[in-house]
Scaffold this motif. Sequence first.
Motif, PDB file in Angstrom:
ATOM      1  N   THR A  65      -8.935  10.227-143.524  1.00  0.00           N
ATOM      2  CA  THR A  65      -7.493  10.197-143.283  1.00  0.00           C
ATOM      3  C   THR A  65      -7.234  10.069-141.789  1.00  0.00           C
ATOM      4  O   THR A  65      -8.119  10.300-140.961  1.00  0.00           O
ATOM      5  N   ARG A  66      -6.000   9.729-141.500  1.00  0.00           N
ATOM      6  CA  ARG A  66      -5.512   9.834-140.126  1.00  0.00           C
ATOM      7  C   ARG A  66      -4.078  10.276-140.239  1.00  0.00           C
ATOM      8  O   ARG A  66      -3.270   9.629-140.927  1.00  0.00           O
ATOM      9  N   ALA A  67      -3.745  11.386-139.601  1.00  0.00           N
ATOM     10  CA  ALA A  67      -2.362  11.871-139.584  1.00  0.00           C
ATOM     11  C   ALA A  67      -1.725  11.441-138.271  1.00  0.00           C
ATOM     12  O   ALA A  67      -2.386  11.394-137.234  1.00  0.00           O
ATOM     13  N   ILE A  68      -0.458  11.124-138.337  1.00  0.00           N
ATOM     14  CA  ILE A  68       0.247  10.689-137.121  1.00  0.00           C
ATOM     15  C   ILE A  68       1.668  11.236-137.123  1.00  0.00           C
ATOM     16  O   ILE A  68       2.330  11.272-138.156  1.00  0.00           O
ATOM     17  N   GLU A  69       2.113  11.676-135.945  1.00  0.00           N
ATOM     18  CA  GLU A  69       3.504  12.119-135.809  1.00  0.00           C
ATOM     19  C   GLU A  69       4.407  10.893-135.895  1.00  0.00           C
ATOM     20  O   GLU A  69       4.138   9.873-135.229  1.00  0.00           O
ATOM     21  N   ALA A  70       5.467  11.003-136.643  1.00  0.00           N
ATOM     22  CA  ALA A  70       6.344   9.853-136.868  1.00  0.00           C
ATOM     23  C   ALA A  70       6.748   9.121-135.580  1.00  0.00           C
ATOM     24  O   ALA A  70       6.661   7.893-135.522  1.00  0.00           O
ATOM     25  N   PRO A  71       7.174   9.829-134.522  1.00  0.00           N
ATOM     26  CA  PRO A  71       7.598   9.082-133.331  1.00  0.00           C
ATOM     27  C   PRO A  71       6.446   8.340-132.660  1.00  0.00           C
ATOM     28  O   PRO A  71       6.658   7.340-131.966  1.00  0.00           O
ATOM     29  N   GLU A  72       5.233   8.808-132.854  1.00  0.00           N
ATOM     30  CA  GLU A  72       4.073   8.181-132.235  1.00  0.00           C
ATOM     31  C   GLU A  72       3.617   6.938-133.001  1.00  0.00           C
ATOM     32  O   GLU A  72       2.919   6.087-132.439  1.00  0.00           O
ATOM     33  N   PHE A  73       4.001   6.860-134.263  1.00  0.00           N
ATOM     34  CA  PHE A  73       3.635   5.708-135.097  1.00  0.00           C
ATOM     35  C   PHE A  73       3.938   4.390-134.390  1.00  0.00           C
ATOM     36  O   PHE A  73       3.136   3.452-134.430  1.00  0.00           O
ATOM     37  N   PHE A  74       5.073   4.340-133.716  1.00  0.00           N
ATOM     38  CA  PHE A  74       5.521   3.100-133.070  1.00  0.00           C
ATOM     39  C   PHE A  74       4.903   2.883-131.695  1.00  0.00           C
ATOM     40  O   PHE A  74       5.200   1.894-131.027  1.00  0.00           O
ATOM     41  N   HIS A  75       4.093   3.828-131.256  1.00  0.00           N
ATOM     42  CA  HIS A  75       3.531   3.703-129.908  1.00  0.00           C
ATOM     43  C   HIS A  75       2.024   3.485-129.954  1.00  0.00           C
ATOM     44  O   HIS A  75       1.284   4.099-129.205  1.00  0.00           O
ATOM     45  N   GLY A  76       1.605   2.594-130.849  1.00  0.00           N
ATOM     46  CA  GLY A  76       0.197   2.239-130.890  1.00  0.00           C
ATOM     47  C   GLY A  76      -0.357   2.117-132.285  1.00  0.00           C
ATOM     48  O   GLY A  76      -0.806   1.064-132.708  1.00  0.00           O
ATOM     49  N   MET A  77      -0.268   3.215-133.048  1.00  0.00           N
ATOM     50  CA  MET A  77      -0.974   3.260-134.324  1.00  0.00           C
ATOM     51  C   MET A  77      -0.584   2.170-135.300  1.00  0.00           C
ATOM     52  O   MET A  77      -1.411   1.652-136.036  1.00  0.00           O
ATOM     53  N   PHE A  78       0.715   1.842-135.313  1.00  0.00           N
ATOM     54  CA  PHE A  78       1.177   0.906-136.353  1.00  0.00           C
ATOM     55  C   PHE A  78       0.558  -0.485-136.264  1.00  0.00           C
ATOM     56  O   PHE A  78       0.622  -1.249-137.218  1.00  0.00           O
ATOM     57  N   PHE A 135      10.980   0.986-141.670  1.00  0.00           N
ATOM     58  CA  PHE A 135      10.267  -0.151-141.084  1.00  0.00           C
ATOM     59  C   PHE A 135       9.096  -0.611-141.944  1.00  0.00           C
ATOM     60  O   PHE A 135       8.813  -1.814-142.061  1.00  0.00           O
ATOM     61  N   LEU A 136       8.397   0.343-142.548  1.00  0.00           N
ATOM     62  CA  LEU A 136       7.140   0.048-143.253  1.00  0.00           C
ATOM     63  C   LEU A 136       7.186  -1.133-144.239  1.00  0.00           C
ATOM     64  O   LEU A 136       6.257  -1.952-144.230  1.00  0.00           O
ATOM     65  N   PRO A 137       8.210  -1.216-145.088  1.00  0.00           N
ATOM     66  CA  PRO A 137       8.190  -2.287-146.093  1.00  0.00           C
ATOM     67  C   PRO A 137       8.060  -3.700-145.505  1.00  0.00           C
ATOM     68  O   PRO A 137       7.603  -4.610-146.179  1.00  0.00           O
ATOM     69  N   GLN A 138       8.441  -3.863-144.242  1.00  0.00           N
ATOM     70  CA  GLN A 138       8.301  -5.188-143.589  1.00  0.00           C
ATOM     71  C   GLN A 138       6.859  -5.593-143.381  1.00  0.00           C
ATOM     72  O   GLN A 138       6.554  -6.780-143.270  1.00  0.00           O
ATOM     73  N   ILE A 139       5.982  -4.598-143.220  1.00  0.00           N
ATOM     74  CA  ILE A 139       4.618  -4.933-142.805  1.00  0.00           C
ATOM     75  C   ILE A 139       3.553  -4.411-143.765  1.00  0.00           C
ATOM     76  O   ILE A 139       2.374  -4.722-143.613  1.00  0.00           O
ATOM     77  N   CYS A 140       3.940  -3.640-144.749  1.00  0.00           N
ATOM     78  CA  CYS A 140       2.973  -2.940-145.594  1.00  0.00           C
ATOM     79  C   CYS A 140       3.427  -2.958-147.052  1.00  0.00           C
ATOM     80  O   CYS A 140       4.600  -2.722-147.335  1.00  0.00           O
ATOM     81  N   GLY A 141       2.509  -3.259-147.947  1.00  0.00           N
ATOM     82  CA  GLY A 141       2.843  -3.259-149.374  1.00  0.00           C
ATOM     83  C   GLY A 141       2.186  -2.104-150.111  1.00  0.00           C
ATOM     84  O   GLY A 141       2.122  -2.099-151.334  1.00  0.00           O
ATOM     85  N   ASN A 142       1.671  -1.136-149.373  1.00  0.00           N
ATOM     86  CA  ASN A 142       0.918  -0.051-150.003  1.00  0.00           C
ATOM     87  C   ASN A 142       1.370   1.310-149.472  1.00  0.00           C
ATOM     88  O   ASN A 142       0.562   2.182-149.215  1.00  0.00           O
ATOM     89  N   TYR A 143       2.681   1.427-149.286  1.00  0.00           N
ATOM     90  CA  TYR A 143       3.211   2.664-148.700  1.00  0.00           C
ATOM     91  C   TYR A 143       3.833   3.557-149.771  1.00  0.00           C
ATOM     92  O   TYR A 143       4.212   3.088-150.851  1.00  0.00           O
ATOM     93  N   TYR A 148       4.634  -4.263-131.805  1.00  0.00           N
ATOM     94  CA  TYR A 148       5.258  -3.553-130.675  1.00  0.00           C
ATOM     95  C   TYR A 148       6.110  -4.498-129.832  1.00  0.00           C
ATOM     96  O   TYR A 148       5.611  -5.460-129.265  1.00  0.00           O
ATOM     97  N   ARG A 149       7.364  -4.186-129.780  1.00  0.00           N
ATOM     98  CA  ARG A 149       8.344  -4.999-129.058  1.00  0.00           C
ATOM     99  C   ARG A 149       8.399  -6.450-129.559  1.00  0.00           C
ATOM    100  O   ARG A 149       8.897  -7.344-128.867  1.00  0.00           O
ATOM    101  N   GLN A 150       7.850  -6.687-130.767  1.00  0.00           N
ATOM    102  CA  GLN A 150       7.932  -8.014-131.378  1.00  0.00           C
ATOM    103  C   GLN A 150       8.978  -7.988-132.487  1.00  0.00           C
ATOM    104  O   GLN A 150       9.615  -8.990-132.762  1.00  0.00           O
ATOM    105  N   LEU A 151       9.080  -6.853-133.139  1.00  0.00           N
ATOM    106  CA  LEU A 151       9.995  -6.704-134.262  1.00  0.00           C
ATOM    107  C   LEU A 151      11.010  -5.612-133.940  1.00  0.00           C
ATOM    108  O   LEU A 151      10.797  -4.812-133.038  1.00  0.00           O
ATOM    109  N   LYS A 152      12.064  -5.589-134.732  1.00  0.00           N
ATOM    110  CA  LYS A 152      13.031  -4.486-134.593  1.00  0.00           C
ATOM    111  C   LYS A 152      12.563  -3.321-135.465  1.00  0.00           C
ATOM    112  O   LYS A 152      12.147  -3.524-136.596  1.00  0.00           O
ATOM    113  N   TYR A 153      12.638  -2.119-134.948  1.00  0.00           N
ATOM    114  CA  TYR A 153      12.288  -0.939-135.749  1.00  0.00           C
ATOM    115  C   TYR A 153      12.981   0.280-135.187  1.00  0.00           C
ATOM    116  O   TYR A 153      13.497   0.256-134.112  1.00  0.00           O
TER     117      TYR A 153
END
Lengths: 331, 331
Positions: free
Chosen positions: A226-239, A267-275, B326-331
């Motif tokens: 697993t990997r756990a991530i804080e929601a605000p950090e999701f957009f700062h690298g992990m995603f 945001f997830l549904p735009q990039i992921c089909g397994n959420y 990152y900075r490519q899409l709106k989220y």
Amino acid sequence: MLKFDKQKLVENMQGALELRAEINNFIDQIDKRGYSNVCWLGIGGTYASAMQANVHMQEKSAIDQFYENAAIYLTTGNKRITKDSLVVISSVSGNTEEVVEAVRKAKDAGATVLGFIDNKKAELAGMVDCVISYPTDEQLKFFMVGDRLMYLNGEFPEYDEFYKQMDEHFAKDIADVEEKSDQFAAEFAEKHHDDDIHYFVGAGNQWGATYSYAMCYWEEQHWLKTRAIEAPEFFHGMFEIVTRDTPVTVYVGEDSQRSLSERVANFLPQICGNYTIIDTKDYDLPGFDDKFRGTLSPFVFHAINNRIDAHIEHINRHPMDIRRYYRQLKY
Amino acid sequence: MLKFDKQKLVENMQGALELRAEINNFIDQIDKRGYSNVCWLGIGGTYASAMQANVHMQEKSAIDQFYENAAIYLTTGNKRITKDSLVVISSVSGNTEEVVEAVRKAKDAGATVLGFIDNKKAELAGMVDCVISYPTDEQLKFFMVGDRLMYLNGEFPEYDEFYKQMDEHFAKDIADVEEKSDQFAAEFAEKHHDDDIHYFVGAGNQWGATYSYAMCYWEEQHWLKTRAIEAPEFFHGMFEIVTRDTPVTVYVGEDSQRSLSERVANFLPQICGNYTIIDTKDYDLPGFDDKFRGTLSPFVFHAINNRIDAHIEHINRHPMDIRRYYRQLKY
């Protein structure tokens, strides 16, 4: 239902709630005497609970309170833990090495220590200033401590109202969530019991629980990555590593950080089909005012996670009690 | 050597060190005026640097200082950020949404804000009380702030001695580490550039950097899966998923938490055949007293990681500047 004894579950929670008199008796003395700060001290799962208690108080309180990892305290130290500090710990066994030594160090610094220690006979029980022994419901115990501190500090005027509702409805409501979520949990487990790696996103008073669910349940007890991530950090690298098939679960609670988890969920549904989105709003909590639902969110998630665990354990035929290394080897 | 301009690298670091006069000018004023606490505020990579600054100070100091995530501050709030607080932030672009809003909120609370903002023309530069503009070396900037605060608080008597050595040797020593580690980095990259998931273990003043190296470099820039773990937490759940072939890298630095990383490094060979130990003790830092090596550890690791990145980028033919989202899409 698999591994489900509703009566016992309700009794456990009701019993935990009844600790409040004992907790308040001690906290009221501490408050009267005065304290400079509160340290939530733990390691592993109890460190995670410490994070949750910290966020829970941060929502309302100006009390100087922080969380600390027992092993870090033992090495780096923490000059803010002094004779005027209240340190709160929790330990099932009462013999977790780092916690025992950290309590010794905190006592040497003159701190007052409140310990929730299930095993009354453990050495640790004799080291703390106040020991409360009751199995399960660690998070609830911590919240009861925090709530009393905030109440006495004039920061939680709804205290009596809240705990009236807790005493009357909490245990049954949460047990009902387990029942209600069981079908969802079975399907979730069927889909994800063999994931290469599963991502868990959490925020607010659920972040600590997200961290510990990923680590102390999936990694430790199911042997799943697993990997756990804080929601605000999701957009700062992990995603950037999330693509169509990446399994991602987002906990959307109702506390102050709901918007941070919602942002990921939207945001997830735009990039992921397994959420998977697990939203506490989908679960009724009859008898509770809406304003208290944020505080209750981690308990709702915990109930749902319990059901997921029961199903994964069964599907994988991997008893959750097995450990490869923990307390099996020297390290 | 791939992507390596030693002269430029040395000049960058030397230039960062020269910011000290500017930093001290501001910090000395704040100290004279008085402050109640210090908040290291960030998100993503800057949140990680905030964690490092926090541990760095915790080693020596009783100053009330903590780190905070900008997005969490915006939602949950933080009643400890007041008119008497010093808030320190860093931003390359000066337009990271959460940081801009968090600074606005901190200013509304009356806090004094010191901003390292590379882009002087950004709106953010006009919002802070003191702006220092210089690219690269964020961690060094934060440490210079922390060190000055501790010096003025009587907690860092070796300040002048340390910075004399820094001014004279730091830039060249760290650039030499890049050179010396390049062969190791090339082999490491060859072995791990295609890992399904890579585990990074760190502690102390390297924990924040471990978190951000895994997230902001491997996940964000190489699109490789990772999981970072604090060394003391390794034994409280996560290690159950480590088996023979699991790729695990442990950063063993020389700060107060060295023993925590060593414990992982010593245990790993029993259960894993695919581990790497990166130990700062293997790298000379001529001109420095041994007592300062702990503070320098994250810079040594950073230099080694830079070399790993250069090789992975080349082997994977994946330019590190590419972003999917990152900075490519709106989220």
